[in-house]
Scaffold this motif. Structure first.
Motif, PDB file in Angstrom:
ATOM      1  N   LYS A 196      23.313  29.360  21.712  1.00 45.41           N
ATOM      2  CA  LYS A 196      22.259  28.350  21.764  1.00 45.41           C
ATOM      3  C   LYS A 196      21.892  28.058  23.225  1.00 45.41           C
ATOM      4  N   CYS A 254      23.798  35.248  14.140  1.00 45.36           N
ATOM      5  CA  CYS A 254      24.124  33.916  14.650  1.00 45.36           C
ATOM      6  C   CYS A 254      24.670  32.992  13.569  1.00 45.36           C
ATOM      7  N   HIS A 264      20.055  31.084  24.625  1.00 46.70           N
ATOM      8  CA  HIS A 264      18.707  31.096  24.049  1.00 46.70           C
ATOM      9  C   HIS A 264      17.823  30.083  24.763  1.00 46.70           C
ATOM     10  N   TYR A 275      18.630  35.903  18.086  1.00 41.01           N
ATOM     11  CA  TYR A 275      18.864  34.490  17.786  1.00 41.01           C
ATOM     12  C   TYR A 275      18.117  34.090  16.517  1.00 41.01           C
TER      13      TYR A 275
END
Length: 185
Positions: free
Chosen positions: A131, A119, A134, A156
């Protein structure tokens, strides 16, 4: 004359790694799609094209689809590289339909390979997408998370790399079979 050329488009390196492994395995030339003109592979009957898979779209596939007449009569073996494995025929069909015009679809044999993710190296758009994903996954109850969900959550937090040279075996076998058939003609 070589029967196979390997062409790829890679944002973060996984697809390039697979493309170079594939070219090495086959004794084929390997080209970055962003740096080569399509006429360079004009006389090659089999094109192996690799691109990252982003929301169902194959990175750089316009190399093949922008002027499909250039690839008429050729066999196209396309391998996608992504963090989430594509395991069912319906998903493969959807990817094929999203990326290739109807007249080209019969020329394409599609394969999927697992890639890597760091990432910290993503561009702004991909970082924002990760993001958001996630955030959605982090709100799920633990028992609702799939194996892929857990993999994404872990990726992540720290880099992951699922590239595996052995995973290329079905692609290599298909290309060698196509090469033998082309030589027999």
């Amino acid at each position: 004359m070589k029967k196979i050329a390997v062409v790829y488009q890679s944002n973060y390196g996984s697809t390039e790694r697979y493309a170079r492994w594939l070219a090495e395995e086959l004794g084929a030339d390997c080209y970055n799609a962003a740096k080569v003109r399509p006429d360079v592979v004009q006389d090659v009957p089999i094109i192996a094209y690799g691109g990252g898979l982003y929301a169902g779209g194959i990175n750089g596939v316009s190399f093949l689809t922008r002027r499909p007449d250039r690839f008429q009569g050729k066999t196209l073996v396309v391998f996608t590289v992504g963090l989430n494995p594509v395991r069912d025929a319906a998903a493969s069909t959807a990817i094929l339909e999203q990326n290739f015009p109807p007249a080209m679809r019969d020329q394409v044999r599609l394969f999927h390979l697992n890639g890597a993710l760091d990432c910290g190296k993503l561009n702004l758009l991909h970082r924002m997408m990760m993001k958001g994903l996630h955030g959605v996954l982090a709100k799920k109850k633990v028992e609702e998370l799939t194996e892929n969900d857990r993999m994404i959550l872990n990726a992540y937090e720290k880099p992951v790399d699922f590239t595996d040279r052995k995973a290329l075996r079905p692609v290599v076998d298909a290309l060698k079979e196509l090469e033998r058939a082309a030589e027999a003609r």
